[in-house]
Design a protein around this motif. Sequence first.
Motif, PDB file in Angstrom:
ATOM      1  N   LYS A 182     -17.492  13.734  49.352  1.00 19.92           N
ATOM      2  CA  LYS A 182     -18.603  12.944  49.907  1.00 19.92           C
ATOM      3  C   LYS A 182     -18.478  11.485  49.499  1.00 19.92           C
ATOM      4  O   LYS A 182     -18.686  10.583  50.316  1.00 19.92           O
ATOM      5  N   GLU A 183     -18.147  11.260  48.239  1.00 19.75           N
ATOM      6  CA  GLU A 183     -18.001   9.862  47.780  1.00 19.75           C
ATOM      7  C   GLU A 183     -16.910   9.160  48.575  1.00 19.75           C
ATOM      8  O   GLU A 183     -17.030   7.986  48.899  1.00 19.75           O
ATOM      9  N   GLY A 222     -18.069   7.642  51.538  1.00 21.16           N
ATOM     10  CA  GLY A 222     -19.056   6.584  51.315  1.00 21.16           C
ATOM     11  C   GLY A 222     -20.462   7.120  51.119  1.00 21.16           C
ATOM     12  O   GLY A 222     -21.423   6.356  51.155  1.00 21.16           O
ATOM     13  N   ARG A 223     -20.593   8.452  50.924  1.00 23.28           N
ATOM     14  CA  ARG A 223     -21.923   9.020  50.724  1.00 23.28           C
ATOM     15  C   ARG A 223     -22.172   9.286  49.245  1.00 23.28           C
ATOM     16  O   ARG A 223     -21.238   9.529  48.496  1.00 23.28           O
ATOM     17  N   LYS A 224     -23.418   9.234  48.865  1.00 26.93           N
ATOM     18  CA  LYS A 224     -23.750   9.442  47.456  1.00 26.93           C
ATOM     19  C   LYS A 224     -24.389  10.819  47.270  1.00 26.93           C
ATOM     20  O   LYS A 224     -25.219  11.223  48.066  1.00 26.93           O
ATOM     21  N   VAL A 225     -23.965  11.530  46.242  1.00 28.44           N
ATOM     22  CA  VAL A 225     -24.534  12.856  45.993  1.00 28.44           C
ATOM     23  C   VAL A 225     -25.714  12.700  45.031  1.00 28.44           C
ATOM     24  O   VAL A 225     -25.566  12.127  43.955  1.00 28.44           O
ATOM     25  N   LYS A 226     -26.871  13.211  45.454  1.00 28.02           N
ATOM     26  CA  LYS A 226     -28.067  13.019  44.608  1.00 28.02           C
ATOM     27  C   LYS A 226     -28.417  14.279  43.832  1.00 28.02           C
ATOM     28  O   LYS A 226     -29.095  14.241  42.832  1.00 28.02           O
TER      29      LYS A 226
END
Length: 447
Positions: free
Chosen positions: A355-356, A359-363
């Motif tokens: 995911k990173e 460009g996505r952030k894992v919450k």
Amino acid sequence: MSAMLAETRPDEATAVVEAPRRERKRVVIIGGGFAGIAAAHALRHADAEVVLIDRRNHHIFQPLLYQVATAVLSPAEIAAPIRQLEVKQPNLSVVLAEVTGVDVASRTIEASSPGVGVRKIAFDYLVVATGMRPSYFGHDEFARYAPGLKNLSDAETIRAKILGAFELAATTEDESERARQMTFVLVGAGPTGVELAASLAHMVKVTLRGNFRRIDPSKSAIILLDAGNRVLPTFAEPLSRRVTRRLTKLGVKVMTGVKVETVDDKGVIAGGSRIPSATVLWTAGVAASPIPKLLGTKIDRAGRALVDPFLKVVDAPGVFVVGDAASVMQNEHPVPGVAQAAIQEGRYVGRLIAKELMGRKVKRPFRYFDKGNMAVVGKNYAVLERGWLRTSGFLTWLVWAFVHILSLPQLQNRLRVQHQWVWSYFTGQRSSRLIPEPPRTPGADTR
Ligand SMILES: Cc1cc2nc3c(=O)[nH]c(=O)nc-3n(C[C@H](O)[C@H](O)[C@H](O)COP(=O)(O)OP(=O)(O)OC[C@H]3O[C@@H](n4cnc5c(N)ncnc54)[C@H](O)[C@@H]3O)c2cc1C
């Protein structure tokens, strides 16, 4: 600052840095066990170069190692080549090498392969999944006399020790030496000690029956020692009691609350008394591999890296530790060092990195889902604990067998293990009763 294992410090001059190709990020995974393979698999669609490094060319299904040690299965039946993962995953490269150094600052690791020398491999992300090794609680001198059970060569050593002891017992004229050869002491009554003791008890009573004219293997003494006050301490107390009764019925002498003081060539001294034994097996403690220490982060008493809720190493961006090498807390309890936890952690980190990279952030932090705890105690009997559910007996044993067959790494292993189990169940025989010959000098003997 580069951190290296002292005994394997490589020659700097031979190390060439392998940099990632510019267009793709590189994820280096150290360890092809449950956690490392799950991480690599979770990265299969990622736009990244994934490098999986292991010092062995094979993945071991450790829950069945005790069956290799007691001659039920042969080593190949519970192992699978790691390299074959490359066939299924085009973005994955498998490297056979031992990682000897990690430099978090320069984002490189050092890996040493026999015949190739030392390579420095650069990473953008690093996943440490190096597992555990036996720990002798500060008494490393015990290792010489009491092998632990962690890999296939340990299992083969134990098998040779057990089978060899009966051969020597059948040969000697000395009564006390015969008794010593036929006394087996297992130190540590966790799942491995219990499973090994029960399997050994079945072997001496059933498999070896009638195989020796001069000795009766069923008269062997099998002693399971533990400093704690019960067997299987990670299970609920009523299950521990049931397991103790079952072991006793199988002929295993369970001695809890007894501390081992010495292990030597004559046997053990435990609780102040000597127990003469030619076969002492260490199933007590484990400690993390030395790699987490090289990350320069905090480690717990067992050498596991303390990670944050996302399994990241604090102050080391892009560096993760998973599986047995990580100390992970959940609801103020440690996540257990079991295969399911390792798989879930590896999968979580693989997905997080994928995911990173997009460009996505894992919450969402890591959550361990406990599928339950099982242990097998000889033929037809296992215990299972899952939340409030506690079961034991024949049906639980069937569930255990089914779950283990399905969890084996490849179809070939499943078919072969199934075949061996059916054969062994109905005949009582074990097909891997081999004592390897000592290596010979080439040309010295042509017979
Ligand atoms: C005898 C035994 C029985 C068990 N029974 C059960 C059971 O019944 N159920 C259960 O859930 N769990 C069981 N476990 C625990 C389970 O096997 C572990 O929790 C699990 O293997 C952890 O996975 P991992 O990927 O963290 O480590 P591992 O599976 O141990 O893999 C670590 C890998 O890292 C590699 N490695 C280590 N150091 C280096 C280095 N410096 N360079 C390169 N490679 C390196 C090793 O070669 C290995 O392949 C058992 C363990 C043992 C030993």
